[in-house]
Design an enzyme around this catalytic site. Structure first.
Site, PDB file in Angstrom:
ATOM      1  N   HIS A 191       0.805  -1.217   0.000  1.00 21.86           N
ATOM      2  CA  HIS A 191       0.000   0.000   0.000  1.00 21.86           C
ATOM      3  C   HIS A 191       0.841   1.271   0.000  1.00 21.86           C
ATOM      4  O   HIS A 191       0.330   2.360   0.240  1.00 21.86           O
ATOM      5  CB  HIS A 191      -0.949   0.007   1.203  1.00 21.86           C
ATOM      6  N   ASP A 230      -7.282   4.226   9.319  1.00 17.02           N
ATOM      7  CA  ASP A 230      -8.607   4.229   8.691  1.00 17.02           C
ATOM      8  C   ASP A 230      -8.802   2.996   7.810  1.00 17.02           C
ATOM      9  O   ASP A 230      -9.891   2.431   7.761  1.00 17.02           O
ATOM     10  CB  ASP A 230      -8.788   5.496   7.851  1.00 17.02           C
ATOM     11  N   GLU A 237     -12.554  12.700  13.620  1.00 15.57           N
ATOM     12  CA  GLU A 237     -11.849  13.025  12.378  1.00 15.57           C
ATOM     13  C   GLU A 237     -12.599  14.154  11.685  1.00 15.57           C
ATOM     14  O   GLU A 237     -13.532  14.733  12.240  1.00 15.57           O
ATOM     15  CB  GLU A 237     -11.735  11.800  11.453  1.00 15.57           C
TER      16      GLU A 237
END
Length: 516
Positions: free
Chosen positions: A90, A153, A266
């Site tokens: 990632h 997240d 957030e």
């Protein structure tokens, strides 16, 4: 073995390596795991960012720490071979790649460690560096009704990958990043040594590896703090037209004591328009929810702001109790009253919320498109100027994906780790998570990222890149600032030949000169 590696590394066409050479490497290393051909078209030659591609020699799927140590030691006996640990791929800018080197697929070790421990009456879990956080979540909750305290997240990331950076999400204001929730690591250093470390045992390696960008060792096991897992989450989104009101409320929530605030805080920026990706439709949490733009004040500018919060609760909590706790907090906030959205979801469903985005993006064929993302830590003192310069001008039409922004507390971070932060107790993470629209130029978006960083520098904003990507030693020196000498000393101690993590482009494969 050395002759074999030396012969192959000078072959610029890695895909032309014959199978018997791969077999020779495997036999020479005497690995319990497996080795596959590398190549630009293979798993090891690309990452999620889709911006860079390289030609590694081979992809190694180790069985455990011993295999990884053998690989690093073999590389150390050459003058130029490098080693990169790859989690779930990632990375955005090729950080987990090794051009002409050896890539270790850490996912093959995911099941090596999973053990519940009780230390001084508190629960911990020993987990593999190659395990995905989403699997850790599911197993901990289903087996023990426990869960780690701090998350990212997106949970399809490996334990070792996020701990090598920091690992932040909406819980970090309370518990700190994931690097603040680990008490012990097992690491294979750049010398090929398998070392167990903690705050009191081999502490320099322990703190160096946390946020160390993979420069000092490969994390093969981590001991992570656990807490009782809640059953449900009240998930809330609140819309603001004024940045000062948004930041004031966000800072109010993250600075309150535990039990006096939400469990997750957030936020994100959206375009003040009906664009389905960048604008109003991105806010509602349920298809039945309607965002009515008539409630937006006429004084609103080109962008709006959304504060996202969540409160944990249990099945046996009465709905009125949850309502009272939520409403007691909301009544103190200054959001647009008619633009409030909330749903009740399970704890696991909430933490895996980005998984649904991934599934949708894959179904639409955009998940594998390039992702020129940019992540920045911006100090509280500079965040208003950042909003004025970047959000309201440069990015007022959006980035084709989320533009996250939310406050964090420096006191929840350990300054002994390798992570560098802007000044002040409160700072913000800004994440520009672009999905490149069809027909758009990736180069143009990368150039815009560079322009954002340049403007921050030109205006004297106090910021640091998160998941940093630089191409020159001078830029890395500026990034680390006063911590550069400590970072260099740790590199010399644990990876003196600069074998590890070449994709970060911090050090060249050689003996390191500390005078640089």
């Amino acid at each position: 073995m050395i002759a074999c590696l030396g012969r192959i590394v000078h072959d610029t066409d890695a895909e032309s390596i014959p199978d018997d050479d791969v077999s020779t490497i495997s036999q020479s290393l005497d690995l319990q795991g497996t080795i596959e051909s590398g190549g630009i078209a293979g798993l090891a030659g690309k990452d999620f960012g889709g911006i860079y591609s390289v030609n590694p020699l081979v992809l190694i799927k180790p069985s455990g720490s011993e295999d990884i140590a053998r690989v690093v030691k073999a590389a150390s006996r050459t003058s130029h071979v490098t080693v990169a640990a790859r989690g779930n791929g990632h990375s955005i800018n090729g950080q987990a790649m090794a051009d002409g080197g050896l890539v270790i697929d850490m996912r093959s070790t995911e099941d090596n460690h999973f053990k519940l421990l009780t230390i001084d009456g508190s629960p911990y879990i020993d987990i593999s560096g190659g395990a995905l956080w989403e699997d850790v979540l599911k197993r901990c909750v289903s087996m023990f009704r426990l869960a780690p305290q701090s998350w990212t997240d997106y949970l399809s990331l490996t334990v070792g990958g996020t701990l090598s950076n920091a690992g932040v999400s909406g819980q970090a204001f309370r518990y700190g990043p994931q690097t603040s929730n680990v008490t012990e690591l097992e690491i294979v250093t750049g010398k090929g040594e398998i070392t167990v470390c903690s705050e009191t045992q081999n502490s320099e390696l322990f703190f160096g590896a946390l946020g160390g960008l993979g420069q000092f060792g490969i994390i093969t096991r981590a001991r992570v703090k656990l807490q009782p897992a809640p059953d449900m989450v009240r998930w809330i989104r609140l819309v603001y037209s004024e940045f000062e009101e948004f930041t004031r409320d966000a800072e109010f929530l993250v600075t309150r004591e535990e039990g006096e605030s939400f469990d997750y805080v957030e936020g994100f920026v959206l375009s003040n328009c009906h664009d389905p990706i960048n604008g109003w439709p991105s806010v509602p949490l349920d298809p039945d929810h309607e965002f009515n733009p008539a409630h937006i004040p006429q004084t609103a500018g080109s962008v709006l702001y959304c504060l996202e919060a969540a409160l944990h609760y249990r099945h046996n909590d009465h709905p009125s109790t949850v309502d009272a706790a939520v409403n007691g907090l909301l009544e103190r906030l200054e959001f647009i009253r008619r633009l409030k959205f909330q749903v009740n979801v399970s704890y696991i469903e909430f933490l895996l919320r980005v998984k649904r985005v991934e599934e949708h993006a894959k179904a639409n064929g955009i998940w594998d498109s390039p992702h020129p993302w940019l992540n920045i830590f911006v100090s509280q003192s500079s965040i208003v100027d950042f909003d004025r310069t970047v959000f309201r001008k440069m990015l007022k039409d959006g980035v084709g994906g989320p533009m996250l922004i939310y406050p964090l507390l420096r006191s929840k971070w350990d300054d002994r780790t390798s992570v560098v932060l802007p000044k002040g107790e409160i700072f913000y993470i800004v994440a520009l998570l672009r999905f490149v629209p069809q027909g758009s130029s990736v180069e143009k978006l990368v150039a815009q990222n560079l322009e954002i960083v340049k403007r921050c520098n030109d205006e004297g904003l106090d910021f640091k890149l998160y998941l940093p990507n630089y191409h020159s030693k001078d830029d890395w020196k500026r990034h680390f600032g006063n911590e550069w000498s400590r970072f260099m000393e740790r590199k010399f101690s644990f990876d003196p030949m600069a074998i590890l993590a070449p994709g970060q482009r911090i050090f060249n494969r050689t003996h390191i000169n500390l005078s640089l």
